[in-house]
Enzyme design. Structure first.
Site, PDB file in Angstrom:
ATOM      1  CE1 TYR A 139      -3.268  -2.917   1.062  1.00  0.00           C
ATOM      2  CE2 TYR A 139      -4.573  -0.905   1.083  1.00  0.00           C
ATOM      3  CZ  TYR A 139      -4.494  -2.283   1.037  1.00  0.00           C
ATOM      4  OH  TYR A 139      -5.650  -3.025   0.983  1.00  0.00           O
ATOM      5  CE  LYS A 185       2.187 -17.974  -2.806  1.00  0.00           C
ATOM      6  NZ  LYS A 185       1.245 -19.106  -2.881  1.00  0.00           N
ATOM      7  CG  ASP A 217      -1.661 -20.626  -1.358  1.00  0.00           C
ATOM      8  OD1 ASP A 217      -1.110 -20.605  -0.242  1.00  0.00           O
ATOM      9  OD2 ASP A 217      -1.150 -21.193  -2.357  1.00  0.00           O
ATOM     10  CG  ASP A 241      -8.100  -5.094   1.891  1.00  0.00           C
ATOM     11  OD1 ASP A 241      -9.029  -4.665   2.609  1.00  0.00           O
ATOM     12  OD2 ASP A 241      -8.104  -5.021   0.650  1.00  0.00           O
ATOM     13  CG  ASP A 245     -13.769  -7.533   2.546  1.00  0.00           C
ATOM     14  OD1 ASP A 245     -13.484  -6.858   3.559  1.00  0.00           O
ATOM     15  OD2 ASP A 245     -14.304  -7.052   1.527  1.00  0.00           O
TER      16      ASP A 245
HETATM   17  C1  IPM Z   1     -10.339  -1.525   4.187  1.00  0.00           C
HETATM   18  C2  IPM Z   1     -10.476  -0.935   2.789  1.00  0.00           C
HETATM   19  C3  IPM Z   1      -9.286  -0.048   2.476  1.00  0.00           C
HETATM   20  C4  IPM Z   1      -8.028  -0.898   2.515  1.00  0.00           C
HETATM   21  C5  IPM Z   1      -9.379   0.726   1.136  1.00  0.00           C
HETATM   22  C6  IPM Z   1     -10.683   1.461   0.997  1.00  0.00           C
HETATM   23  C7  IPM Z   1      -8.224   1.659   0.956  1.00  0.00           C
HETATM   24  O1  IPM Z   1     -10.633  -1.940   1.853  1.00  0.00           O
HETATM   25  O2  IPM Z   1     -10.276  -0.741   5.156  1.00  0.00           O
HETATM   26  O3  IPM Z   1     -10.342  -2.745   4.314  1.00  0.00           O
HETATM   27  O4  IPM Z   1      -7.696  -1.561   1.517  1.00  0.00           O
HETATM   28  O5  IPM Z   1      -7.377  -0.911   3.550  1.00  0.00           O
HETATM   29 MN    MN Z   2     -10.933  -3.933   2.686  1.00  0.00          MN
END
Ligand code: IPM
Ligand code: MN
Ligand code: NAD
Length: 356
Positions: A139, A185, A217, A241, A245
């Site tokens: 990032y 990884k 993975d 990240d 999710d």
């Molecule tokens: C998160 C989001 C952010 C990230 C984006 C919006 C920059 O996806 O907070 O998980 O990737 O950190």
């Molecule tokens: Mn995210």
């Protein structure tokens, strides 16, 4: 009497303000007559700040954050700013970096009441956290550039960046099931090899904590196949990240997961892990639980008010048990109905407590 705390509030974009308002209403209810005094300072951030100030992170916003006791942030971004010079997301990366919030903690908890909503077969409650490195890696690495035929991003980590977040993970595991899994990884990436070397040294300082490693993975598979084998997952920025999710979805919905981001010192930032959900904005159906649980995490961690955090968590569980759910969890309730149900439940618990 505690003195009055200041909480910096950034309402966000699209569903951001809808769920922030739910979170603040719950905070107001839970703090009534509970010797918890606070003031809210609304500040501009993200897309709203681009529209009004031409900058997703105005200097006054960062100053207010630095002078606050805690920060509540709702989701930012969306198609409105897809082609603007500065995107709301760049403000998010900047605020994390400027406040030194290197450790991002994202819990995955499936209580008994949540089990029916999970898309995977689960016979036992699930409870693990992801400790995601938040201020380095791909990032932030340089060089980063793009020409019309080539683009470069750089994943880079140094000793200090890995060591400090590893310590957060091991300390946290001591208050949990005492198990840390480093996800990387290391069969390919140089940065991952460095993570392994440093984290295995940190692990030696925690002989009471069991430690293992998993390739990313394979970890992605295990989150679905055997989520209970995890307690604390420690990982770098981008892997964290993506995996968070995925982990969120096994609880039934991304819309229920809060997070906290902290540094060595200074105010801690609390935010849902999801985005601004432009597809459902303005319909009054966003799940407010992620924001309400972010408020609960704040009460617990920034203000040491386990009692209030517990009131909120119990009320959230009760609303789920009663089936008062937004459409992301298969229900038909609105954001407002879920919030009202949680507020009512807090009132009832408080009254029960007062008459004991
Ligand atoms: C998160 C989001 C952010 C990230 C984006 C919006 C920059 O996806 O907070 O998980 O990737 O950190
Ligand atoms: Mn995210
Ligand atoms: P998203 O997380 O906004 O949405 C993904 C899916 O989850 C959508 O179908 C959405 O409706 C659903 N969802 C998310 N939160 C929900 C909630 N509370 N209740 C019900 N459903 C919910 O991801 P996206 O669509 O890829 O991103 C939209 C914007 O948000 C982008 O601009 C992205 O950069 C931004 N974003 C911001 C943050 C943040 O502020 N921390 C995090 C992730 C994405």
């Amino acid at each position: 009497m505690n003195s009055e705390y200041q909480i910096a509030v950034m309402d966000g974009d699209y569903i951001g303000p809808e769920i922030m308002s739910a979170g603040l209403r719950v905070l107001e209810e839970v703090s009534k007559h509970q010797n918890f005094e606070y003031k809210i300072k609304h500040i501009l951030f993200g897309g709203e700040a681009i529209d009004k100030m031409g900058n997703p992170l105005p200097e006054s916003t960062i100053e207010t954050c630095q002078n606050s006791d805690a920060i509540l942030l709702s989701a930012i971004g969306g198609p409105k700013w897809d082609s603007s010079i500065k995107r709301p997301e760049s403000g998010l990366l900047e605020i994390r970096q400027r406040l030194g919030l290197f450790a991002n903690i994202r819990p995955t908890v499936i209580t008994k009441s949540m089990q029916p909503y999970s898309p995977i077969k689960i016979n036992h409650p699930v409870d693990f956290v992801i400790v995601r490195e938040l201020t380095s890696g791909i990032y932030f690495g340089t060089p980063r550039f793009r020409t019309s035929t080539e683009a470069v991003d750089t994943m880079s980590y140094n000793f200090n960046e890995i060591h400090r977040v590893a310590e957060v993970a091991f300390e946290m595991s001591r208050r949990r099931k005492k198990h840390v899994t480093l996800v990387d990884k290391a069969n390919v990436l140089a940065t991952s090899k460095l993570w392994r070397e440093i984290v295995s040294e940190v692990a030696k300082n925690y002989p009471d904590v069991s430690y293992d490693t998993s390739y990313v993975d394979s970890a992605a598979m295990k989150i679905i196949a055997e989520p209970n084998q995890f307690d604390v997952i420690l990982t770098e920025n981008l892997f964290g990240d993506i995996l968070s999710d995925e982990a969120a979805q096994i609880t039934g919905s991304l819309g229920t997961i809060p997070s906290m981001s902290r540094g060595k010192s200074g105010p801690v930032l609390y935010e849902p892990i999801h985005g601004s959900a432009p597809d459902i904005a303005g319909k009054g159906i966003a799940d407010p639980i992620s924001m309400i649980k972010s408020v609960s995490m704040m009460l617990e961690n920034s203000f040491d008010r386990h009692d209030l955090a517990q009131l909120v968590d119990l009320a959230v569980n009760r609303s789920i048990e009663q089936g008062i759910l937004t459409p992301d969890l298969g229900g038909t309730a609105s954001t407002n109905e879920v919030t009202e149900c949680i507020i009512k439940s807090i009132k009832e618990s408080r009254n029960e407590y007062a008459t004991k």
